[in-house]
Scaffold this active site. Structure first.
Site, PDB file in Angstrom:
ATOM      1  N   GLU A 203      25.330  49.329 -51.237  1.00 45.04           N
ATOM      2  CA  GLU A 203      25.256  49.649 -49.810  1.00 45.04           C
ATOM      3  C   GLU A 203      24.133  48.886 -49.101  1.00 45.04           C
ATOM      4  O   GLU A 203      23.395  49.453 -48.291  1.00 45.04           O
ATOM      5  CB  GLU A 203      25.094  51.167 -49.623  1.00 45.04           C
ATOM      6  CG  GLU A 203      26.287  51.948 -50.152  1.00 45.04           C
ATOM      7  CD  GLU A 203      26.118  53.454 -50.060  1.00 45.04           C
ATOM      8  OE1 GLU A 203      24.961  53.919 -50.090  1.00 45.04           O
ATOM      9  OE2 GLU A 203      27.121  54.158 -49.964  1.00 45.04           O
ATOM     10  N   GLU A 277      34.024  54.309 -53.122  1.00 45.94           N
ATOM     11  CA  GLU A 277      33.602  55.710 -53.093  1.00 45.94           C
ATOM     12  C   GLU A 277      34.458  56.476 -52.094  1.00 45.94           C
ATOM     13  O   GLU A 277      34.359  56.258 -50.891  1.00 45.94           O
ATOM     14  CB  GLU A 277      32.121  55.855 -52.707  1.00 45.94           C
ATOM     15  CG  GLU A 277      31.144  55.350 -53.749  1.00 45.94           C
ATOM     16  CD  GLU A 277      29.697  55.644 -53.370  1.00 45.94           C
ATOM     17  OE1 GLU A 277      29.477  56.420 -52.403  1.00 45.94           O
ATOM     18  OE2 GLU A 277      28.791  55.099 -54.024  1.00 45.94           O
TER      19      GLU A 277
END
Length: 649
Positions: A203, A277
């Site tokens: 991320e 995710e």
């Protein structure tokens, strides 16, 4: 075999019923397993057909990744097999895990891959069971762990910019990778292992500070021998910034959102979409409500993923537990800690029990599998044990002789900068600062995260990051000022990770006069400390006691110990240690009210229980068969039933 792709979906031709699941061999996840693919040359790849539709292949076969996250470091090693078998029996073909640098290298240059941290054993077990593996080695992982998985000793040097190509940071990453990556190499698909992909950082699009950083990490993996598919992982707002040439861009999300897929498809139209995710729930924080997500919402979203031909990973399939001090935190005008349970309202509960989500997904996956799913592994039994009477105690200041030698410094330093642990400082736990004062006045101390202040052994107040001043009453003669500071979990994301030093920061003063000559004790609560504490002269515990203290008792687990949940009525804040193992933090502000105690950590018959309570002694510890992760019950009574069960509402 019909495969539906997102461009088709977005033009209105998505399947409208579950009939598509009835075609034979609908999904390749049940056909391609580590044991069946012997001759390996290609690995996980991406291709496009004549119509320009992209898809994954494994050794040339069309392949859909159906993944679930299980973090080995959050699950007792004795239960790895149970959790992985349950993942497979639900219909998944891949397990994903982060790799926490801060646990593997707590002290600089000293690596630990033993017991619950034995990454190689975990990956090889997945292979034996028949699962593929995607590894996420960071170096930053977030994962709601302390400092996002970065070791705290990186904070010793204030000019080290984390998650950049800063010389100090990159040198540390390189040394870590030099030790870690050789362990991964033989586990790769093309070397006969189950690892089909490796993630670059995590991320970075939400942090992006250095445009060269991601490329550096990608090259660092490649030059050390990583040959499998590389990928990045970001939410929809970060996929562009967090991507790197040569790695597949994947996306993280809370729900099925067309806009997110369109944005990702425009970025890499020749690549298949992968949801790295899909959040099955969320983590809980102390002082907040327990977060849940409906099973039907999960089933419906996963049905959409499959119908549209999207590979995906469910975060979390099984969350496990933030044992010890590993939890992270966040900042919203004040520090907020992640709770001990990492149940996450996941597909499998914290203790590995089946949930409604599990059965709905298993039914969904079974309807499209080319072969019957494996049988369900049996549930691990839970037990209720006799209450634990904590009949002996030691006030905090009585245990100082059993700690490691204190550090003497002219002025205080943060726990990361203590000259201990081979120059690595202290990663977790508490620190006690002592100095002599001869007058009262206005005490100023910048503490992180929370502190109890004492004159000799008398509590006079508390401090935290938003309350740095405390009035000390007039005193006769000189007295010992004691400041007990706790690291409640370093923030695990955002720019604030750069300044997450814990303990006492800057100067400590009274009425502007600098305090000096500090004696500093490290309370890291390691196993060695509890072994030494067994030789202490424990006192009979009074009925009530205010202030920080250690309490001792025995839990009798009978001849065949198994799992249970500890309930601590009228205890306020502290930690529980079973046979020297730290189960984690309890706190009466909730929402979590019980602590998970794995059966393998219990001995037959007698087990040592030590509670470190910071505020006030409570009653006997009770055990239950079910957890309490939120404040209320279906009965509305707030009490467990006669069997010791407590079903939260």
């Amino acid at each position: 075999m019909a495969i539906f792709f997102l461009p088709t979906v977005l033009s209105g031709f998505a399947p409208h019923s579950e009939e598509v699941f009835k075609s034979p061999a609908r999904f390749s996840w049940s056909n391609l397993t580590p044991s069946e693919l012997k001759n390996r040359f290609v690995g996980l790849s991406t291709k496009t057909n004549a119509l320009g539709k992209a898809y994954f292949t494994l050794e040339g076969h069309k392949f859909m990744i159906v993944g679930g996250s299980i973090h080995y470091f959050r699950v007792p090693r004795e239960y790895w097999k149970d959790r992985l078998l349950k993942l497979q029996a639900c219909g998944f073909n891949t397990v994903t895990t982060y790799i926490p640098w801060n646990l593997h290298e707590q002290e600089r240059g000293k690596f630990d891959f033993s017991e619950i941290l034995d990454l190689e054993a975990y990956v090889l077990l997945a292979k034996t069971i028949g699962l593929w593996v995607i590894l996420r080695p960071g170096p930053y992982i977030c994962a709601e762990v302390d400092l996002g998985g970065l070791p705290s000793w990186l904070l010793r040097n204030p000019v080290t910019d984390l998650r950049t190509t800063n010389k100090g940071f990159i040198e540390a990453v390189d040394k870590y990778f030099d030790h870690l990556i050789p362990k991964i190499l033989p586990l790769q698909y093309r070397h006969g292992g189950p690892v089909i992909a490796v993630q670059v950082e995590n991320e970075y699009g939400s942090f992006q500070k250095d445009r060269n950083y991601m490329n550096y990490l990608k090259k660092a993996l490649l030059k050390r021998g990583i040959v499998e598919l590389l990928l990045t992982s970001d939410d929809k707002d970060g996929i562009q910034i967090g991507s790197v040439n040569g790695a597949l861009t994947t996306i993280n999300m809370n729900s099925f959102t067309k806009d997110s897929f369109i944005k990702l498809h425009k970025m890499q139209s020749d690549k298949p979409i992968m949801i790295m995710e899909y959040w099955t729930g969320w983590y809980d924080s102390w002082g907040s409500k327990h977060i849940e997500k409906s099973a039907e919402e999960i089933r419906h979203t996963v049905y959409k993923f499959i119908s549209y031909g999207l590979s995906f990973n469910m975060y979390m399939f099984h969350g496990g537990t933030n044992f010890g001090f590993i939890n992270g935190g966040r900042y919203e005008n004040h520090h907020i800690s992640v709770v001990t349970s990492y149940d996450y309202d996941a597909v499998l509960s914290e203790a590995g029990d089946y949930t409604e989500k599990y059965f709905k997904l298993r039914k969904l996956f079974a309807s499209g599998s080319a072969r019957p799913l494996p049988p369900l592994p049996p549930l691990i039994p839970k037990a209720i044990y006799p209450s634990v009477n904590l009949s002996f105690y030691l006030p905090l200041f009585d245990i100082l002789p059993y700690l490691n030698q204190p550090v003497m410094l002219h002025t205080p330093v943060t726990m990361e900068n203590l000259p201990i642990n081979n120059g690595s400082g202290q990663p977790f736990g508490l620190v006690l600062y002592e100095t002599s004062i001869c007058s009262g006045g206005s005490l100023f101390a910048s503490v992180h995260d929370s502190a109890q202040v004492f004159l000799n052994d008398q509590s006079i107040g508390i401090l935290d990051e938003n309350h740095e001043v405390l009035q000390i009453p007039k005193i006769q003669g000189c007295q010992l000022l004691r400041i007990l500071v706790e690291n409640q979990g370093r923030i695990n994301y955002s720019w604030r990770i750069q300044s997450e030093q814990k303990g006492l920061k800057e100067v400590v003063s009274i009425d502007g006069l600098l305090l000096t000559n500090f004696t500093i004790y490290s309370l890291d609560m390691k196993m060695s400390f509890f072994k030494r504490l067994r030789s202490a002269s424990w006192r009979l515990a009074p009925k009530t006691y205010n202030g920080p203290a250690f309490y001792w008792g025995i839990l009798n687990a009978g001849s065949s110990p198994t799992d249970t949940f500890l309930h601590l009525p009228n205890w306020h804040y502290g930690f529980v240690f079973i046979n020297g193992r730290n189960l984690g933090r309890y706190w009466d502000i909730g929402p979590q009210r019980t602590l998970y105690l794995p059966g393998p950590w219990l001995h037959p018959e007698d087990n040592e229980v030590i509670v470190f309570e910071k505020i006030e002694k409570g009653f006997d510890i009770q055990t239950r068969k079910k957890p309490q992760l939120q404040e209320c019950y279906e009965t509305g009574s707030g009490l467990p039933d006669a069997a010791g069960d407590a079903d939260p509402c």
